[in-house]
Design a protein around this motif. Structure first.
Motif, PDB file in Angstrom:
ATOM      1  N   VAL A  31       6.881   5.510   7.547  1.00 15.66           N
ATOM      2  CA  VAL A  31       6.316   6.064   8.784  1.00 15.66           C
ATOM      3  C   VAL A  31       5.436   7.265   8.450  1.00 15.66           C
ATOM      4  O   VAL A  31       5.835   8.154   7.699  1.00 15.66           O
ATOM      5  CB  VAL A  31       7.421   6.450   9.804  1.00 15.66           C
ATOM      6  CG1 VAL A  31       8.461   7.377   9.196  1.00 15.66           C
ATOM      7  CG2 VAL A  31       6.824   7.077  11.059  1.00 15.66           C
ATOM      8  N   ASP A  32       4.236   7.246   8.970  1.00 13.63           N
ATOM      9  CA  ASP A  32       3.348   8.406   8.835  1.00 13.63           C
ATOM     10  C   ASP A  32       3.161   9.003  10.224  1.00 13.63           C
ATOM     11  O   ASP A  32       3.132   8.269  11.220  1.00 13.63           O
ATOM     12  CB  ASP A  32       1.965   8.006   8.296  1.00 13.63           C
ATOM     13  CG  ASP A  32       1.986   7.794   6.789  1.00 13.63           C
ATOM     14  OD1 ASP A  32       3.064   7.969   6.170  1.00 13.63           O
ATOM     15  OD2 ASP A  32       0.928   7.451   6.225  1.00 13.63           O
ATOM     16  N   LEU A  33       3.027  10.300  10.277  1.00 12.16           N
ATOM     17  CA  LEU A  33       2.744  10.940  11.559  1.00 12.16           C
ATOM     18  C   LEU A  33       1.294  11.403  11.555  1.00 12.16           C
ATOM     19  O   LEU A  33       0.870  12.138  10.663  1.00 12.16           O
ATOM     20  CB  LEU A  33       3.685  12.132  11.790  1.00 12.16           C
ATOM     21  CG  LEU A  33       3.504  12.839  13.134  1.00 12.16           C
ATOM     22  CD1 LEU A  33       3.801  11.900  14.305  1.00 12.16           C
ATOM     23  CD2 LEU A  33       4.419  14.060  13.236  1.00 12.16           C
TER      24      LEU A  33
ATOM     25  N   ILE B 246       0.819  -1.220   0.000  1.00  7.07           N
ATOM     26  CA  ILE B 246       0.000   0.000   0.000  1.00  7.07           C
ATOM     27  C   ILE B 246       0.851   1.269   0.000  1.00  7.07           C
ATOM     28  O   ILE B 246       0.343   2.368   0.064  1.00  7.07           O
ATOM     29  CB  ILE B 246      -1.020   0.039   1.177  1.00  7.07           C
ATOM     30  CG1 ILE B 246      -0.313  -0.003   2.536  1.00  7.07           C
ATOM     31  CG2 ILE B 246      -2.025  -1.085   1.054  1.00  7.07           C
ATOM     32  CD1 ILE B 246      -1.258   0.214   3.722  1.00  7.07           C
ATOM     33  N   LYS B 247       2.167   1.080  -0.071  1.00  5.74           N
ATOM     34  CA  LYS B 247       3.044   2.254  -0.072  1.00  5.74           C
ATOM     35  C   LYS B 247       3.713   2.411  -1.441  1.00  5.74           C
ATOM     36  O   LYS B 247       3.839   1.440  -2.188  1.00  5.74           O
ATOM     37  CB  LYS B 247       4.102   2.116   1.042  1.00  5.74           C
ATOM     38  CG  LYS B 247       3.534   2.375   2.434  1.00  5.74           C
ATOM     39  CD  LYS B 247       3.180   3.848   2.598  1.00  5.74           C
ATOM     40  CE  LYS B 247       2.453   4.156   3.887  1.00  5.74           C
ATOM     41  NZ  LYS B 247       1.892   5.502   3.955  1.00  5.74           N
ATOM     42  N   PRO B 248       4.166   3.619  -1.790  1.00  4.61           N
ATOM     43  CA  PRO B 248       4.768   3.859  -3.104  1.00  4.61           C
ATOM     44  C   PRO B 248       6.036   3.026  -3.365  1.00  4.61           C
ATOM     45  O   PRO B 248       6.650   2.496  -2.424  1.00  4.61           O
ATOM     46  CB  PRO B 248       5.116   5.349  -3.055  1.00  4.61           C
ATOM     47  CG  PRO B 248       4.281   5.929  -1.983  1.00  4.61           C
ATOM     48  CD  PRO B 248       4.053   4.841  -0.988  1.00  4.61           C
TER      49      PRO B 248
ATOM     50  N   GLY C 201      -5.458  13.288  11.949  1.00  7.69           N
ATOM     51  CA  GLY C 201      -4.882  12.355  10.972  1.00  7.69           C
ATOM     52  C   GLY C 201      -3.577  12.823  10.366  1.00  7.69           C
ATOM     53  O   GLY C 201      -2.916  13.731  10.883  1.00  7.69           O
ATOM     54  N   GLU C 202      -3.217  12.210   9.234  1.00  5.02           N
ATOM     55  CA  GLU C 202      -1.862  12.350   8.679  1.00  5.02           C
ATOM     56  C   GLU C 202      -1.421  13.792   8.452  1.00  5.02           C
ATOM     57  O   GLU C 202      -2.097  14.574   7.795  1.00  5.02           O
ATOM     58  CB  GLU C 202      -1.788  11.582   7.353  1.00  5.02           C
ATOM     59  CG  GLU C 202      -0.399  11.637   6.766  1.00  5.02           C
ATOM     60  CD  GLU C 202      -0.246  10.871   5.466  1.00  5.02           C
ATOM     61  OE1 GLU C 202      -0.953   9.868   5.250  1.00  5.02           O
ATOM     62  OE2 GLU C 202       0.605  11.291   4.666  1.00  5.02           O
ATOM     63  N   ILE C 203      -0.244  14.103   9.004  1.00  8.19           N
ATOM     64  CA  ILE C 203       0.369  15.397   8.680  1.00  8.19           C
ATOM     65  C   ILE C 203       1.727  15.216   8.001  1.00  8.19           C
ATOM     66  O   ILE C 203       2.220  16.129   7.363  1.00  8.19           O
ATOM     67  CB  ILE C 203       0.512  16.334   9.905  1.00  8.19           C
ATOM     68  CG1 ILE C 203       1.272  15.660  11.037  1.00  8.19           C
ATOM     69  CG2 ILE C 203      -0.833  16.828  10.372  1.00  8.19           C
ATOM     70  CD1 ILE C 203       1.697  16.644  12.117  1.00  8.19           C
ATOM     71  N   SER C 204       2.324  14.040   8.181  1.00  6.41           N
ATOM     72  CA  SER C 204       3.551  13.812   7.421  1.00  6.41           C
ATOM     73  C   SER C 204       3.666  12.345   7.053  1.00  6.41           C
ATOM     74  O   SER C 204       3.086  11.472   7.695  1.00  6.41           O
ATOM     75  CB  SER C 204       4.780  14.284   8.206  1.00  6.41           C
ATOM     76  OG  SER C 204       5.408  13.215   8.864  1.00  6.41           O
ATOM     77  N   GLY C 205       4.402  12.121   5.969  1.00  3.07           N
ATOM     78  CA  GLY C 205       4.625  10.753   5.515  1.00  3.07           C
ATOM     79  C   GLY C 205       6.066  10.628   5.089  1.00  3.07           C
ATOM     80  O   GLY C 205       6.639  11.565   4.536  1.00  3.07           O
ATOM     81  N   GLY C 206       6.669   9.499   5.380  1.00  2.00           N
ATOM     82  CA  GLY C 206       8.068   9.346   4.968  1.00  2.00           C
ATOM     83  C   GLY C 206       8.559   7.960   5.258  1.00  2.00           C
ATOM     84  O   GLY C 206       7.769   7.037   5.476  1.00  2.00           O
TER      85      GLY C 206
HETATM   86 MG    MG Z   1       1.288   9.400   3.124  1.00  2.00          MG
END
Ligand code: MG
Ligand code: ATP
Length: 436
Positions: free
Chosen positions: A349-351, A331-333, A358-363
């Protein structure tokens, strides 16, 4: 140099003759006296009283320089100072049909955003936005990261084809960048830890209160990093920004939302960490239901993406953000590194922000193995030719590395407890809005 309101609202200026430049924010004309609220170019306001004979032609939003004596008056708005005006210099008399008044629908305010930026709300939002950008820059500067500006016209997708904006590029087709990540990745080999705040563009077809078609994207990339250190970097950055906001921007936050200050006070580190697997277990134990593709309701299962409803459920009772790690690779790129200890998951990791935001950052950690990366790109049906340059980064001196992307508007929306992301955006771009 002319003075600003913040320069003169001081005890030792009382009695002095002062000139201030600004706009007529409010106007109340009486027979003898006219009461003005003057707004300066920093959005500060002060009350001024003038003989009505000087004010006959004045209208809301006229631009003026007023000169008069500063008085202390506890009844006066904003700090108890008032100017007793004896001279007015007019720069421009505003037309009388100024469309922004006290009561307007949200849509009207958005239609006239170029003018509604002058409202107290948008002035405070603008200041807080500026502060957040400044504190981000300060943090990266002190920590020794290099700020870069990536290209925004690109050939390849980062987040997938569905949300790409096509642009005609001479005789070819190009796209507006969805994320600067791939370019940041290419810079770590010679500039070390790099970062940017650049616009990212996503053709989000759904009308949601957390998606824009253009947003300010803070992205960072760093060589030789593992997931836990990457988490610490984000925690440190975000906590630092929040601490500065609490220290220097109480006024703006309080004006925009009183509750927010208490909520900011409650944020503490370390932010909780939870694996995707444990998050799913938690949701299942709360009997959390999702709709599947056939629109049937069922319990959430391992392999389902965490959508806004599941993120809300996970964070609604929290007071600090939470990191969710080790998502299913599927489900991730394509660029997410496979977890060496568990092939089914990726080091992503998503924050997620608390109170359901809900999500504010993804990495996460990026796949640094050439053949694995190629395989993932094939699976994602990407046109490899557009990415040969990116693959070169794995061919010539690949190193473990990772990074993250934080949405500035998502961050602001959370700390201000605003429902709609448009409210923290100066000129929102959505599916139905490109003007002003
Ligand atoms: Mg994301
Ligand atoms: P979501 O699942 O919430 O739509 P995403 O997984 O597509 O987000 P990423 O590609 O990981 O988001 O982008 C990194 C960050 O950029 C997100 O965590 C979010 O803060 C921000 N972001 C992404 N898309 C948008 C958007 N359309 N409008 C505003 N901010 C966005």
């Amino acid at each position: 140099m002319f003075k600003r309101i913040s320069d003169v609202r001081k005890e030792n200026e009382v009695g002095a003759t002062i000139s201030l430049r600004g706009w007529i924010h409010r106007l109340r004309k009486q027979k003898e006296k006219t009461f003005i609220i003057l707004r300066d170019d920093r959005g500060d306001i002060i009350q001024a009283v003038c003989p009505s004979s000087l004010c006959e032609e004045l209208t809301i939003e006229s631009s003026v320089e007023i000169t008069g004596r500063l008085k202390k008056d506890s009844r006066a708005l904003e700090g108890g100072y008032e100017l007793k005006v004896d001279e007015i210099l007019v720069f421009n008399i505003a037309a009388t049909d100024y469309p922004i008044g006290e009561y307007q629908s949200d849509e009207t305010l958005l239609d006239y955003r170029h003018l509604s930026l002058r409202t107290r709300k948008m002035i405070n939002v603008g200041k807080l936005r500026g502060a957040l950008l400044k504190y981000s820059r300060d943090w990266f500067g002190i920590e020794g990261w290099m700020e870069i500006t990536p290209p925004l016209i690109v050939k390849g997708a980062v987040e997938g084809g569905a949300t790409l904006f096509e642009v005609k590029y001479f005789d070819n087709t190009a796209y507006l960048s969805q994320s600067s990540q791939l370019y940041l990745e290419s810079m770590i080999y010679s500039l070390g830890p790099v970062w940017t705040i650049s616009p990212s563009f996503r053709a989000e077809r759904s009308r949601t209160i957390r998606h824009l078609a253009e947003f300010s994207h803070l992205e960072a990339e760093i060589p030789w990093i593992g997931l836990s250190d990457l988490i610490l970097i984000q925690e440190n950055l975000i906590y630092n920004i929040i601490s500065k906001i609490k220290l220097y921007n109480k006024k703006e936050v309080e004006f925009l939302n009183k509750d927010s200050l208490t909520k900011l006070e409650a944020i503490s580190t370390p932010f909780e960490r939870i694996s995707y697997e444990n998050a799913i277990d938690k949701l299942r134990s709360q009997e959390f239901i999702i709709k599947d593709e056939e629109d049937k309701k069922r319990f959430i299962e391992w392999g389902d993406d965490l959508n806004i409803e599941s993120e809300r459920e996970l964070t609604k009772d929290m007071t600090s953000p939470i990191f969710v790690t080790d998502y299913p690779l599927e489900i991730k790129p394509f660029y997410v590194k496979q977890n060496p200890e568990d092939e089914s998951t990726g080091l992503a990791v998503d924050l997620l922000a608390p109170y359901g935001f809900g999500e504010i950052s993804g990495g996460g950690i990026r796949e640094d193995d050439l053949s694995k990366l190629k395989k993932r790109m094939h699976q994602s049906k990407l046109n490899i030719e557009d990415y040969t340059w990116y693959l070169d980064l794995r061919k010539y001196g690949s190193v473990p590395h990772g990074g993250f992307g934080l949405g500035i508007e998502r961050f602001l929306r959370w700390i201000l407890n605003f429902d709609d992301i448009k409210d923290v955006t100066l000129f929102p771009r959505t599916m139905s809005r490109i003007l002003p």
